[in-house]
Design an enzyme around this catalytic site. Structure first.
Site, PDB file in Angstrom:
ATOM      1  CG  PHE A 126      -1.918   1.046   1.329  1.00 17.97           C
ATOM      2  CD1 PHE A 126      -3.152   0.874   0.732  1.00 17.97           C
ATOM      3  CD2 PHE A 126      -1.679   2.221   2.039  1.00 17.97           C
ATOM      4  CE1 PHE A 126      -4.133   1.859   0.825  1.00 17.97           C
ATOM      5  CE2 PHE A 126      -2.648   3.209   2.132  1.00 17.97           C
ATOM      6  CZ  PHE A 126      -3.877   3.027   1.523  1.00 17.97           C
ATOM      7  CG  LEU A 128      -0.605   7.665   2.095  1.00 14.57           C
ATOM      8  CD1 LEU A 128      -1.296   8.471   0.996  1.00 14.57           C
ATOM      9  CD2 LEU A 128      -1.566   7.456   3.273  1.00 14.57           C
ATOM     10  N   GLY A 132       9.011  12.853   1.308  1.00 24.07           N
ATOM     11  CA  GLY A 132       8.682  14.184   1.831  1.00 24.07           C
ATOM     12  C   GLY A 132       7.256  14.341   2.295  1.00 24.07           C
ATOM     13  N   GLY A 248      -7.060  -0.721   8.731  1.00 19.84           N
ATOM     14  CA  GLY A 248      -5.640  -0.861   9.042  1.00 19.84           C
ATOM     15  C   GLY A 248      -5.348  -0.517  10.490  1.00 19.84           C
ATOM     16  CD  GLU A 369      -1.549   0.850   8.735  1.00 21.85           C
ATOM     17  OE1 GLU A 369      -2.034   1.750   8.045  1.00 21.85           O
ATOM     18  OE2 GLU A 369      -1.158  -0.229   8.281  1.00 21.85           O
TER      19      GLU A 369
END
Length: 391
Positions: A126, A128, A132, A248, A369
């Site tokens: 996953f 994401l 930065g 999650g 998470e």
């Protein structure tokens, strides 16, 4: 409000939990020494976990999964996480965030293609977080640009769980240079890891969690077909990601509660075996206080997780409850493993005893998470918004 989720048949689920508890204690825990030495889950165990359906717990039965509801899934994670964290880690992205994102946001064709593959044990990542940006979507650099009938992706994702052995990654990318309201500049893409232009950085060395791996995913002119866009709709990626993070967060909270129970059982055993002044240290009241406080807190975390999962299954929005359960369970786990080191005394600082490993392994739960601090901000924002709406 969505339709309540009945999940698996209760009797079948109870039998599964009994089987899983045996498997954890008779197979997974004895294999931990090997996992620590090699820093990976043995392929034989990976195959056993596939055969047990541990990669497809939450996928609907129509797609080859077990069809568990969120309460059943959370309980299963708690039981699995009595063993070291890598066993949950290798399955968690499949059955948590990626399954949730596909179920809530995928097209019928995307569900038909990916859910059976994930249920069968192809590993998902996953994407994401970036070098930065993490929770700050406005700073996201990964770009997806339309090209002919498809898309071209460029960017780097950081600290991505399972990246070194993933078959597919759900990647968040900007489809607009401008930061748009409600994060509509971020879309989600299903990226097979074998696609030309996708590469994986070296596995990062970590404080703990042997056998679980995180690494960068680097995308250089990665050409994807039009149907790689999740839900065939731009601007829904961040919303889908945030919705799937509720699952999650319950998974991480359940993992923390399960591992805290393992650590406490270890401390109980040690306190009964270790003697001082001619008797087991378990007889000393200040040791008993640490044991009792740990048991109280684990119970509280289990109740919070069960309540949040039950509400989610009833169709309620549980952002606040999932965040609260995750914060409490992970902070609790940190306190429990700290007490366990204290109960072990000097031995708790030595690598030959498992107490120091519990201490190192548990530290990340308060970070991923959503860090404790980010979740506190989210909870407070929701409280203030509700207060303002009542006024």
């Amino acid at each position: 409000m969505s339709t309540p989720n009945p999940g698996m048949d209760a009797d079948v689920f109870d039998q599964f939990i009994e089987q899983l508890q045996r498997y954890v204690r008779e197979r997974l825990i004895p294999a931990e020494k090997d996992v620590i030495e090699t820093d990976r889950v043995p392929e034989a165990i990976m195959q056993e976990m596939r055969d047990m359906g541990l990669f497809g717990l939450t996928m609907p039965e129509a797609y080859g999964g077990a069809g568990m509801n969120i309460a059943q899934y959370t309980r299963t994670i708690r039981e699995l996480s009595y063993a070291m964290p890598c066993y949950r880690s290798i399955t968690s992205i499949n059955i948590g965030m990626v399954c949730s994102a596909l179920m809530k946001g995928g097209t019928e064709a995307q569900k038909a293609e990916w859910l059976p593959r994930l249920a069968a044990g192809e590993v998902a990542s996953f994407g994401l977080t970036e070098p930065g940006s993490g929770s700050d979507s406005a700073a996201m650099q990964t770009m997806a640009v339309k090209s002919g009938n498809g898309w071209v992706l460029n960017g780097t994702k950081r600290y991505i769980t399972n990246a070194p052995f993933a078959n597919v990654a759900l990647i968040m990318a900007r489809t607009s240079k401008e930061a748009l309201p409600k994060n509509a500049h971020v879309s989600a893409f299903l990226v097979p890891m074998g696609t030309p232009g996708v590469s994986v950085g070296k596995s990062d060395k970590k404080m703990g969690q042997a056998g679980s791996h995180i690494a960068d995913i680097i995308m250089e002119d990665v050409h994807l077909p039009a149907d790689a866009l999740l839900g065939d709709e731009e601007g829904k990626g961040f919303v889908t990601a945030m919705q799937s993070l509720d699952n999650g967060r319950l998974s991480v909270g359940a993992a923390a509660a399960g591992y805290a129970r393992r650590a406490l059982d270890s401390a109980l055993r040690y306190a009964n075996e270790r003697k001082a002044f001619g008797e087991p240290i378990a007889n000393f009241q200040l040791i008993q206080q640490m044991l009792a406080d740990s048991d109280i807190e684990i119970y509280a975390a289990e109740c919070m997780l069960e309540d949040a999962a039950r509400r989610a299954d009833a169709g309620e929005k549980v952002l606040r409850q999932a965040a609260a359960a995750k914060v409490f369970a992970t902070e609790m786990c940190g306190r429990v493993v700290d007490r366990v080191v204290q109960i072990y005394g000097g031995a708790g600082y030595l690598a030959e005893y498992e107490a120091e490993r519990f201490f190192r392994d548990a530290r990340i739960y308060r970070i991923y998470e959503g860090t404790t601090q980010i979740l506190q901000l989210q909870i407070a924002k929701h409280m203030l918004r509700e207060w303002a709406a009542q006024g």
